[in-house]
Design an enzyme around this catalytic site. Sequence first.
Site, PDB file in Angstrom:
ATOM      1  N   ASP A  63       0.886  -1.116  -0.054  1.00 23.36           N
ATOM      2  CA  ASP A  63       0.049  -0.056   0.002  1.00 23.36           C
ATOM      3  C   ASP A  63       0.927   1.098  -0.199  1.00 23.36           C
ATOM      4  OD1 ASP A  63      -2.259   1.692   0.371  1.00 23.36           O
ATOM      5  OD2 ASP A  63      -2.967   0.383   1.737  1.00 23.36           O
ATOM      6  N   HIS A  70     -11.094  -2.461   0.114  1.00 23.37           N
ATOM      7  CA  HIS A  70     -11.024  -1.101  -0.531  1.00 23.37           C
ATOM      8  C   HIS A  70     -11.873  -1.099  -1.720  1.00 23.37           C
ATOM      9  CE1 HIS A  70     -10.036   2.730   0.428  1.00 23.37           C
ATOM     10  NE2 HIS A  70      -9.136   3.056  -0.051  1.00 23.37           N
ATOM     11  N   CYS A 107      -5.461   3.980  -4.591  1.00 24.31           N
ATOM     12  CA  CYS A 107      -5.499   2.819  -4.177  1.00 24.31           C
ATOM     13  C   CYS A 107      -6.920   1.980  -4.675  1.00 24.31           C
ATOM     14  CB  CYS A 107      -5.673   2.727  -2.841  1.00 24.31           C
ATOM     15  SG  CYS A 107      -6.805   4.267  -1.991  1.00 24.31           S
TER      16      CYS A 107
END
Length: 521
Positions: A35, A138, A75
């Site tokens: 990440d 996510h 992301c």
Amino acid sequence: MSGRALTFLCALICISQPGRLAAASPPNVIIMLMDDMGWGDLGVLGQPSKETPNLDAMAAQGMLLPNFYTANPLCSPSRAALLTGRLPVRNGFYTTNGHARNAYTPQEIVGGISQDEILLPLMLKKKGYVSKIVGKWHLGHRAQYLPLKNGFDEWFGAPNCHFGPYNNSGRPNIPVYHNSEMVGRYYEEFSINRKTGESNLTQIYLQEGLDFINQQSLAQRPFFLYWAPDATHAPVYASRRFLGKSQRGRYGDAVMELDNSVGQILSRLRTLGIENSTFVFFTSDNGAALMSGPSESGSNGPFLCGKETTYEGGMREPAIAWWPGHITAGTVNFQLSSVMDLYTTSLSLAGISPPDDRALDGLDLTPVLLNSSHVLHHRPIFYYRGNELMAVRLGQYKAHYWTWTNSLDELKKGVNFCPGQEVAGVTTHEQKEHTLQPLIFHLGRDPGEKFPISVLTKEYQDVLSRISPIVDHHKKTLVAGIPQLNMCDVAVMNWAPAGCEKLGKCLKVPTSSPWKCKWPH
């Protein structure tokens, strides 16, 4: 021939033809997605602080891919692209609330991954794979969007970033799930000390991954492990053992712990004797988040800017492929490749045909991975920001059709995507169109995108004549998905996730009041 002799002969044939034996059983697949880790965070890619001995060894035992890209500099869209093999503008992970705006899945987002998309774990079920995600999802936090509704069999992790702590009245803390029910919340049952940066989350995620590998190996079932820790996303954290150990502060500490975790996972594969039947790929979701400051962000090496931008620093990622006995050790391949290729490549390794009812942007990299001299020629890389095609790379050349970092208003507030890297006419603070005369760079000679090739040169005209038809064809044939990241509502936040009743952690849901999400950049 006697039965005993026949059995012995068969055994000799099996031993002498390991390739055929391996081909009979599809390999396990492990995708390690970091990440906000930057291209320049690995020692093998030039990081001088020596925090990644295990990743450097992984590269020495496998293949390094220096020209590997994400599908978006943020992301959520990049993760959607990985699991669908499709650009975010196709799979719906973008917004039309503004031109060229980055959008993701904060708690107030109403949407999530479209039910029309076919995610990788669902496809892998065709060959009996058991799939688990560990870490950050996510792709939508409402019940219908969660991993077990999209092909995964197991999950341990969270639906959103670990922002917080919140007071649980105006905004709830993010839940952590075990499969389909929450087992606690960040900053409550799952501690993150914002002052010291201490958290044991990476160790928890590591153990979840190791346990899954053990279980599936014992059951002799093919598995897909999507290991997605988030320690290098601000607020950065590391466990006590690693805090203060690196040369780069808290961010370096987090990198050291993740590197150690990668080493433990690869070691476990060897201990179980399944390293030759397990394909492992390491990469990151987008470039380092330079706007978070030096103690909370990594390095993008020689590349311009970082996360949120479509300059190289925002979209070129560290990438290592590892599969002993199949991928030649110590190879470097400069093939242009993308996170979307992991979808198509994983299906190819499993012997599964990809969906034929939709456009896929990912290519099958197995010819490149298994034959290091093989090259997939004329493969373009498309750099999208929201609903706009910002740039295209073909070979060594990159053409910018739009440039934008962020607005001057945001810059004045201290939000800087390119600290210390301003390039006049390139890192613009307004959305500047170059469609009629794109800015073209040779990334071999100029990886930092500082010196546009003169439009008066033959080189410029030759490159433009090759890239223009690709861009025209892409735009004419593109069928955009329905945007999923347009609407927000406080009522859809993580107030009362499944399982909250058992824990006594359900919170009062406020009145619904939807609005169009505002995406500043």
